[in-house]
Design an enzyme around this catalytic site. Structure first.
Site, PDB file in Angstrom:
ATOM      1  N   HIS A   1     -10.067   1.284   1.951  1.00 25.37           N
ATOM      2  CA  HIS A   1      -9.595   2.628   2.314  1.00 25.37           C
ATOM      3  C   HIS A   1     -10.765   3.567   2.583  1.00 25.37           C
ATOM      4  O   HIS A   1     -10.720   4.371   3.521  1.00 25.37           O
ATOM      5  CB  HIS A   1      -8.723   3.222   1.203  1.00 25.37           C
ATOM      6  CG  HIS A   1      -7.312   2.748   1.220  1.00 25.37           C
ATOM      7  ND1 HIS A   1      -6.504   2.819   2.342  1.00 25.37           N
ATOM      8  CD2 HIS A   1      -6.540   2.203   0.250  1.00 25.37           C
ATOM      9  CE1 HIS A   1      -5.309   2.343   2.059  1.00 25.37           C
ATOM     10  NE2 HIS A   1      -5.304   1.951   0.798  1.00 25.37           N
TER      11      HIS A   1
ATOM     12  N   CYS B   1       0.840  -1.192   0.000  1.00 28.14           N
ATOM     13  CA  CYS B   1       0.000   0.000   0.000  1.00 28.14           C
ATOM     14  C   CYS B   1       0.876   1.243   0.000  1.00 28.14           C
ATOM     15  O   CYS B   1       1.874   1.303   0.728  1.00 28.14           O
ATOM     16  CB  CYS B   1      -0.904  -0.014   1.230  1.00 28.14           C
ATOM     17  SG  CYS B   1      -2.001   1.412   1.352  1.00 28.14           S
TER      18      CYS B   1
ATOM     19  N   HIS C   1      -9.298  -3.718  -1.979  1.00 31.11           N
ATOM     20  CA  HIS C   1      -8.254  -2.957  -1.281  1.00 31.11           C
ATOM     21  C   HIS C   1      -8.628  -1.472  -1.230  1.00 31.11           C
ATOM     22  O   HIS C   1      -8.564  -0.842  -0.161  1.00 31.11           O
ATOM     23  CB  HIS C   1      -6.919  -3.155  -2.013  1.00 31.11           C
ATOM     24  CG  HIS C   1      -5.764  -2.438  -1.405  1.00 31.11           C
ATOM     25  ND1 HIS C   1      -4.712  -3.098  -0.817  1.00 31.11           N
ATOM     26  CD2 HIS C   1      -5.474  -1.115  -1.295  1.00 31.11           C
ATOM     27  CE1 HIS C   1      -3.834  -2.209  -0.369  1.00 31.11           C
ATOM     28  NE2 HIS C   1      -4.274  -0.995  -0.660  1.00 31.11           N
ATOM     29  N   GLU C   2      -9.036  -0.921  -2.378  1.00 31.53           N
ATOM     30  CA  GLU C   2      -9.374   0.506  -2.427  1.00 31.53           C
ATOM     31  C   GLU C   2     -10.672   0.802  -1.680  1.00 31.53           C
ATOM     32  O   GLU C   2     -10.777   1.830  -1.001  1.00 31.53           O
ATOM     33  CB  GLU C   2      -9.460   0.995  -3.882  1.00 31.53           C
ATOM     34  CG  GLU C   2      -8.176   0.849  -4.680  1.00 31.53           C
ATOM     35  CD  GLU C   2      -6.945   1.447  -4.006  1.00 31.53           C
ATOM     36  OE1 GLU C   2      -7.071   2.433  -3.250  1.00 31.53           O
ATOM     37  OE2 GLU C   2      -5.838   0.919  -4.236  1.00 31.53           O
TER      38      GLU C   2
END
Length: 196
Positions: A162, A114, A158-159
């Site tokens: 966030h 990341c 993953h995004e």
């Protein structure tokens, strides 16, 4: 659509900043100048990584970035990469929402990294094998639905993490970082036949 900015690591917010743990808020339309400025930075950073210019700009290469990683806690992110099957993926999604996530699990065989985590954390990041989400794609100026598996599915999750104030290492088994079940899919170049 290409940015004229020169990317720098100074843009990045790291995981020691408590703002990264906040849930991001919805983006309002029409887009503000603040949002457009972050979009410009996203395009600059990830596209220069995609074009193999990370070393030229002395930046850490990345295939995706969320708005909060650039200091704006709103719900949008950008991904641009070529997967293991040599298929290019490029989306800048605003206000993305999950439609479906499979119960079957998968993980990247090489682990995840990341841009906001300076020191990589080892271990398998267990995620849904397939996903479906919707959002407004800034690049095409259209509402889109994306069904994904393989590297794209891992990247989208993953995004999206966030935007919820989470990091990839939150999904690593800290007691047994490389724990896996036989039925979980290992995502690597061997899964290319699934892409065709």
């Amino acid at each position: 659509m290409k940015s004229k900015l020169k990317p720098t690591n100074d843009w990045l917010v790291t995981d020691d900043n408590p703002k990264m743990r906040e849930v991001c808020t919805e983006v309002k339309f029409p887009l503000s100048q603040e949002v457009l400025d972050i979009i410009d930075k996203m395009l600059a950073y990830v596209d220069e990584s995609f074009d193999d210019n990370a070393e030229k700009y002395d930046i850490r290469p990345g295939i995706g970035i969320a708005a909060n990683q650039l200091g704006l806690n709103q719900r949008f992110f950008y991904v641009h990469f070529t997967d293991f099957c040599q298929k290019e993926h490029r989306y800048l999604l605003i206000n993305p929402e999950w439609i479906d996530k499979s119960l079957n699990k998968a993980y990247l065989a090489v682990g995840e990294g990341c841009l906001s985590v300076p020191k990589d954390k080892d271990g398998y990041v267990i995620r849904s094998e397939t996903v479906k989400l919707k959002g407004f794609d800034y690049l095409t100026q259209k509402d889109v639905e994306i069904s994904a598996h393989g590297l794209l599915a891992m990247c989208l999750q993953h995004e999206m993490d966030h935007l919820e104030g989470k990091f990839y290492y939150d999904s690593i088994n800290m007691m047994k970082p490389y724990f896996k079940k036989d039925e979980w899919v290992s995502i690597d170049q061997k899964v290319c036949d699934q892409c065709k």
